[in-house]
Design a protein around this motif. Sequence first.
Motif, PDB file in Angstrom:
ATOM      1  N   LEU A 262     -23.948 -13.370  12.868  1.00 48.38           N
ATOM      2  CA  LEU A 262     -23.034 -12.302  12.479  1.00 48.38           C
ATOM      3  C   LEU A 262     -21.741 -12.395  13.279  1.00 48.38           C
ATOM      4  O   LEU A 262     -21.747 -12.815  14.431  1.00 48.38           O
ATOM      5  CB  LEU A 262     -23.679 -10.931  12.725  1.00 48.38           C
ATOM      6  CG  LEU A 262     -25.000 -10.656  11.993  1.00 48.38           C
ATOM      7  CD1 LEU A 262     -25.538  -9.297  12.395  1.00 48.38           C
ATOM      8  CD2 LEU A 262     -24.811 -10.738  10.492  1.00 48.38           C
ATOM      9  N   PRO A 276     -29.178 -12.777  15.856  1.00 47.83           N
ATOM     10  CA  PRO A 276     -30.264 -11.890  16.293  1.00 47.83           C
ATOM     11  C   PRO A 276     -31.460 -12.716  16.757  1.00 47.83           C
ATOM     12  O   PRO A 276     -31.587 -13.898  16.438  1.00 47.83           O
ATOM     13  CB  PRO A 276     -30.596 -11.087  15.029  1.00 47.83           C
ATOM     14  CG  PRO A 276     -29.401 -11.255  14.136  1.00 47.83           C
ATOM     15  CD  PRO A 276     -28.825 -12.594  14.458  1.00 47.83           C
ATOM     16  N   ALA A 309     -23.643  -5.485  13.299  1.00 51.80           N
ATOM     17  CA  ALA A 309     -24.881  -5.643  12.534  1.00 51.80           C
ATOM     18  C   ALA A 309     -25.097  -4.459  11.601  1.00 51.80           C
ATOM     19  O   ALA A 309     -25.545  -4.623  10.458  1.00 51.80           O
ATOM     20  CB  ALA A 309     -26.069  -5.791  13.481  1.00 51.80           C
ATOM     21  N   TYR A 331     -31.184  -2.984  11.055  1.00 52.74           N
ATOM     22  CA  TYR A 331     -30.986  -3.580  12.378  1.00 52.74           C
ATOM     23  C   TYR A 331     -31.717  -2.757  13.420  1.00 52.74           C
ATOM     24  O   TYR A 331     -31.684  -1.517  13.399  1.00 52.74           O
ATOM     25  CB  TYR A 331     -29.497  -3.647  12.725  1.00 52.74           C
ATOM     26  CG  TYR A 331     -29.198  -4.261  14.079  1.00 52.74           C
ATOM     27  CD1 TYR A 331     -29.333  -5.632  14.277  1.00 52.74           C
ATOM     28  CD2 TYR A 331     -28.787  -3.477  15.145  1.00 52.74           C
ATOM     29  CE1 TYR A 331     -29.059  -6.199  15.503  1.00 52.74           C
ATOM     30  CE2 TYR A 331     -28.515  -4.039  16.379  1.00 52.74           C
ATOM     31  CZ  TYR A 331     -28.650  -5.406  16.554  1.00 52.74           C
ATOM     32  OH  TYR A 331     -28.390  -5.959  17.771  1.00 52.74           O
TER      33      TYR A 331
END
Length: 371
Positions: A262, A276, A309, A331
Amino acid sequence: MDDTSSTGDVIAAELREGYEAFDFGIPFILQEADEVRDHHTLDLTALPAFNAMTVAQLTGLLGKGDTFISQDLQSATLFGDYRVDGAVMNVGGYNEYLSRLTRRISQALSEPVPKGNKVATHLAKPYLQVNTAELTGWLDDYIWTQLFDAAFNPMEGENWRVLLLQPVVDHITKVFAVALLESEKKHSTGQTEVHLRRLSEVPRLMMRESHSVEVSKCIYTRLAWPARNGGLERAFIHWAQADTLVEAFCKISENRHTFARLRYVKDDGLPAFYSPDFLVRTTDAVYLVETKAQQQTIHPNVQRKLKAALAWCERINGLSAEQRGGAPWHYVLLAENVVIEWQAKGARLAELLDYARLRPLAGASLQQQLI
């Protein structure tokens, strides 16, 4: 500290038979060919001033006739050596400074600028497709009226030289990078086109056998955790494997799953990417999961990743179920003490993910507030 030699310990975790049932398709919204980024007019009076030093203190750092070096914006290259002797300047002056500032900010917001002089790849796709003249005007007005929280004339004497000092350059870059991202608006025509990138595009992961475990609900036969400070990720893998409500999960390899990342803006105003730690799918949702030690969760950059996110999940959830691959995306930022506490109570990981998932503020726009 782990002093065990890794020689002979490295193995390949291949895709398992029937991996399709455990695969993840990450939605990518493809930019329309005629999409244009535009910006609302910036409210310059709302932009923070540079208060670290006064103009007099900055001027004292230079001194007439001194040679000084200023960092070029966001790329760790240099503007060059500048020498000022009285009224004779061997540089283009303030206008050239504004031009460089405009170009660097517009290019750097497209993607991180590499170190050195390698900026040619950015020239074909600047962040600001139009209205760079408007950005130059905003920069000029900000410098004259807001930068030092008082009127400042860069054309008077040698005042403009203080603008080349790295703390001032860093401040202006950060303020305008964030302000432009917050004011962004997009215009596009045609249908939204979405492409799913699958984790299985990476057919194997290399890992140390002593720091990995066999898993059955992942596309790979094994998953690994870091040899140093990997206890939290190890606990998460075992918990996900044991929870019957978890249908599939995978630890993201930052080096191999390069598409599973991201974009966010760091605390210094520079754009960056991050991956992540895990993807987890339950019967109800797909979760992007970031695991952190308790003291790290309040770090400014961790909070900025969180906001990026959230904005990404909100945009993906605005797609149809078919376009996003089925379930909604959420998230979760998990602190280590929360993981330990829920595990000690015999709770399910899926329950914790649903409880801890972060939700966008009611009525918030897609672009989250960045500062």
